[in-house]
Design an enzyme around this catalytic site. Structure first.
Site, PDB file in Angstrom:
ATOM      1  N   TYR A 135       0.917  -1.247   0.052  1.00  0.00           N
ATOM      2  CA  TYR A 135      -0.097   0.171  -0.064  1.00  0.00           C
ATOM      3  C   TYR A 135       0.904   1.238   0.132  1.00  0.00           C
ATOM      4  O   TYR A 135       0.414   2.464  -0.280  1.00  0.00           O
ATOM      5  CB  TYR A 135      -0.886   0.021   1.256  1.00  0.00           C
ATOM      6  CG  TYR A 135      -2.261  -1.048   1.052  1.00  0.00           C
ATOM      7  CD1 TYR A 135      -2.158  -1.861  -0.007  1.00  0.00           C
ATOM      8  CD2 TYR A 135      -3.025  -0.993   2.215  1.00  0.00           C
ATOM      9  CE1 TYR A 135      -3.325  -2.645   0.150  1.00  0.00           C
ATOM     10  CE2 TYR A 135      -4.187  -1.892   2.120  1.00  0.00           C
ATOM     11  CZ  TYR A 135      -4.176  -2.879   1.048  1.00  0.00           C
ATOM     12  OH  TYR A 135      -5.283  -3.558   0.974  1.00  0.00           O
ATOM     13  N   LYS A 189       2.554 -15.395   2.481  1.00  0.00           N
ATOM     14  CA  LYS A 189       2.586 -16.154   1.283  1.00  0.00           C
ATOM     15  C   LYS A 189       4.037 -16.469   0.690  1.00  0.00           C
ATOM     16  O   LYS A 189       4.449 -16.016  -0.319  1.00  0.00           O
ATOM     17  CB  LYS A 189       1.888 -15.344   0.053  1.00  0.00           C
ATOM     18  CG  LYS A 189       1.467 -15.793  -1.224  1.00  0.00           C
ATOM     19  CD  LYS A 189       0.469 -16.735  -1.046  1.00  0.00           C
ATOM     20  CE  LYS A 189       0.190 -17.466  -2.306  1.00  0.00           C
ATOM     21  NZ  LYS A 189      -0.637 -18.718  -2.180  1.00  0.00           N
ATOM     22  N   ASP A 221      -3.806 -17.849   1.533  1.00  0.00           N
ATOM     23  CA  ASP A 221      -5.140 -18.446   0.811  1.00  0.00           C
ATOM     24  C   ASP A 221      -5.874 -19.378   1.820  1.00  0.00           C
ATOM     25  O   ASP A 221      -7.197 -19.542   1.913  1.00  0.00           O
ATOM     26  CB  ASP A 221      -4.857 -18.926  -0.508  1.00  0.00           C
ATOM     27  CG  ASP A 221      -3.426 -19.626  -0.598  1.00  0.00           C
ATOM     28  OD1 ASP A 221      -2.771 -19.635   0.569  1.00  0.00           O
ATOM     29  OD2 ASP A 221      -3.127 -20.259  -1.493  1.00  0.00           O
ATOM     30  N   ASP A 245      -5.925  -6.306   5.791  1.00  0.00           N
ATOM     31  CA  ASP A 245      -7.029  -5.691   5.147  1.00  0.00           C
ATOM     32  C   ASP A 245      -8.059  -6.416   4.917  1.00  0.00           C
ATOM     33  O   ASP A 245      -9.206  -6.227   5.325  1.00  0.00           O
ATOM     34  CB  ASP A 245      -6.663  -4.785   3.816  1.00  0.00           C
ATOM     35  CG  ASP A 245      -7.637  -3.870   3.717  1.00  0.00           C
ATOM     36  OD1 ASP A 245      -8.719  -3.441   3.980  1.00  0.00           O
ATOM     37  OD2 ASP A 245      -7.588  -2.956   2.671  1.00  0.00           O
ATOM     38  N   ASP A 249     -11.572  -7.898   7.509  1.00  0.00           N
ATOM     39  CA  ASP A 249     -13.108  -7.447   7.222  1.00  0.00           C
ATOM     40  C   ASP A 249     -13.660  -8.976   6.914  1.00  0.00           C
ATOM     41  O   ASP A 249     -14.892  -9.182   7.519  1.00  0.00           O
ATOM     42  CB  ASP A 249     -13.047  -7.038   5.936  1.00  0.00           C
ATOM     43  CG  ASP A 249     -12.935  -5.541   5.976  1.00  0.00           C
ATOM     44  OD1 ASP A 249     -12.669  -4.909   7.178  1.00  0.00           O
ATOM     45  OD2 ASP A 249     -13.557  -4.760   4.770  1.00  0.00           O
TER      46      ASP A 249
END
Ligand code: NAD
Length: 354
Positions: A135, A189, A221, A245, A249
């Site tokens: 980001y 990852k 994942d 992020d 959520d």
């Protein structure tokens, strides 16, 4: 204890009023200073994060925030929008660690779209790094490049973490796990991304300082799948900005009740900003309909993480549990057979339970 109170916009004002009543009822020695952030600040000063607010927030030990934003300000240029105030204050205070608990009180198990037996009693915490990763990494952009002999637009971002950044968020997560059930799952990852290979290496190195905390690892994942398959297997999860992020959520939606979820964002010294996960809900603002419990629970997080007042934090959390057990519900969590109450009446019930 110096606390900067930023009610913000929309329901922010109503829910913050109830949270402040609860805080005051604890009779702690605290100084509260109100200031403007978001749309209300734009109206009063032309800036979503005025200098007076910057100063008060910097001087305070903790910041309590309601919510900002609303359709009235969506037409403004980007730098004047309320959401800019939010990004501005996070940066101004150097808040790099975001802590989001996802708790599903047994009384609200039907609020989730998942089967009650999968989620009832869920109590997990996602720790997300907030100031680094793809980001913010440079270089980034969209530019014309030669690709296979033709000029075309190419978009690119940079995923980057230094070991210092990983170590400091790792410490926050290990410390949080230590306060809870002493299980930490680090999400990366590493099979594809070098940045997250370093992430995993640093987490393993750090674990030597926390022999009492059980560290495990999941690829992102798989973590996303496990969160819906069997979320109660987790205690604390720690991950980078982008994965966090998404996963935070996902975790909050397991509970199905956005009006119940608090959050904390911390700096290096446990100074923090505490706020509900939801927004300013313009559709119900000013109608005494908003659920104030996420903001009241944010006060509990503030007492726990910034002021190390664990017992006081638990006192608030127990009062919230009691109120739910007594059957009080705002509209967002209402079910037939329970007692529907407004924002203020929910505050009254929590005060009575305290
Ligand atoms: P929202 O979270 O404000 O509302 C989504 C839905 O949830 C609405 O139906 C709302 O009525 C309901 N809801 C939210 N909080 C509730 C509560 N405490 N009690 C009962 N119901 C509740 O999200 P949105 O509608 O996408 O955004 C509205 C505004 O809030 C926008 O301007 C957005 O930019 C802003 N926003 C601010 C923050 C923040 O301040 N941290 C976060 C998200 C959105």
């Amino acid at each position: 204890m110096k606390i900067c109170v930023l009610p913000g916009d929309g329901i922010g004002v109503e829910i913050m009023a109830q949270a402040v009543r609860v805080l005051k009822a604890l009779d702690l020695k605290c100084e509260l200073e109100n200031a403007l952030l978001g749309g209300c600040a734009v109206d009063a000063t032309g800036s979503p994060f005025p200098e007076v607010t910057q100063k008060l927030a910097k001087e305070a030990d903790a910041v309590l925030l309601g919510a900002v934003g609303g359709p009235k300000w969506d037409v403004l240029p980007r730098e004047q929008r309320p959401e800019r105030g939010l990004l501005g204050i996070r940066k101004h205070l150097g808040l790099f660690a975001n802590l989001r608990p996802a708790v599903l009180y047994p009384e609200l198990a039907n609020a989730s779209t998942l089967k009650p037996e999968v989620v009832a009693g869920l109590d997990i915490m996602i720790v997300r790094e907030l100031t680094g990763d793809i980001y913010f990494g440079q270089p980034r952009g969209i530019e014309m490049r030669d690709v296979d002999g033709s000029k075309q637009r190419v978009g690119f971002n940079t995923m980057i973490y230094s070991e210092t950044e990983i170590r400091r968020i790792g410490r926050v997560a290990f410390d949080a796990a230590r306060r809870r059930n002493k299980k930490l799952c680090s999400v990366d990852k590493m099979n594809v991304l070098e940045t997250t290979q370093l992430w995993r290496d640093v987490m393993i190195e750090l674990s030597a300082d926390y022999p009492d905390v059980e560290l495990s690892h999941l690829l992102v994942d798989n973590a996303a799948m496990q969160l819906v398959r069997n979320p109660k297997q987790f205690d604390v999860m720690v991950t980078g900005n982008m994965f966090g992020d998404i996963l935070s959520d996902e975790a909050s939606m397991l509970t199905g009740s956005i009006g119940m979820l608090p959050s904390a964002s911390l700096d290096e010294n446990n100074k923090g900003m505490y706020e509900p996960c939801h927004g300013s809900a313009p559709d119900i603002a000013g109608k005494n309909l908003a659920n104030p419990l996420a903001t009241i629970l944010s006060v509990a997080m503030m007492l726990r993480y910034t002021f190390a007042l664990e017992e006081r934090a638990q006192q608030i959390e127990s009062a919230v549990k009691k109120v739910l057990a007594q059957g009080y519900r705002t509209g967002d969590i209402y079910e037939p057979g329970t007692t529907r109450v407004g924002t203020k009446e929910m505050g009254d019930a929590v005060l009575a339970a305290l």
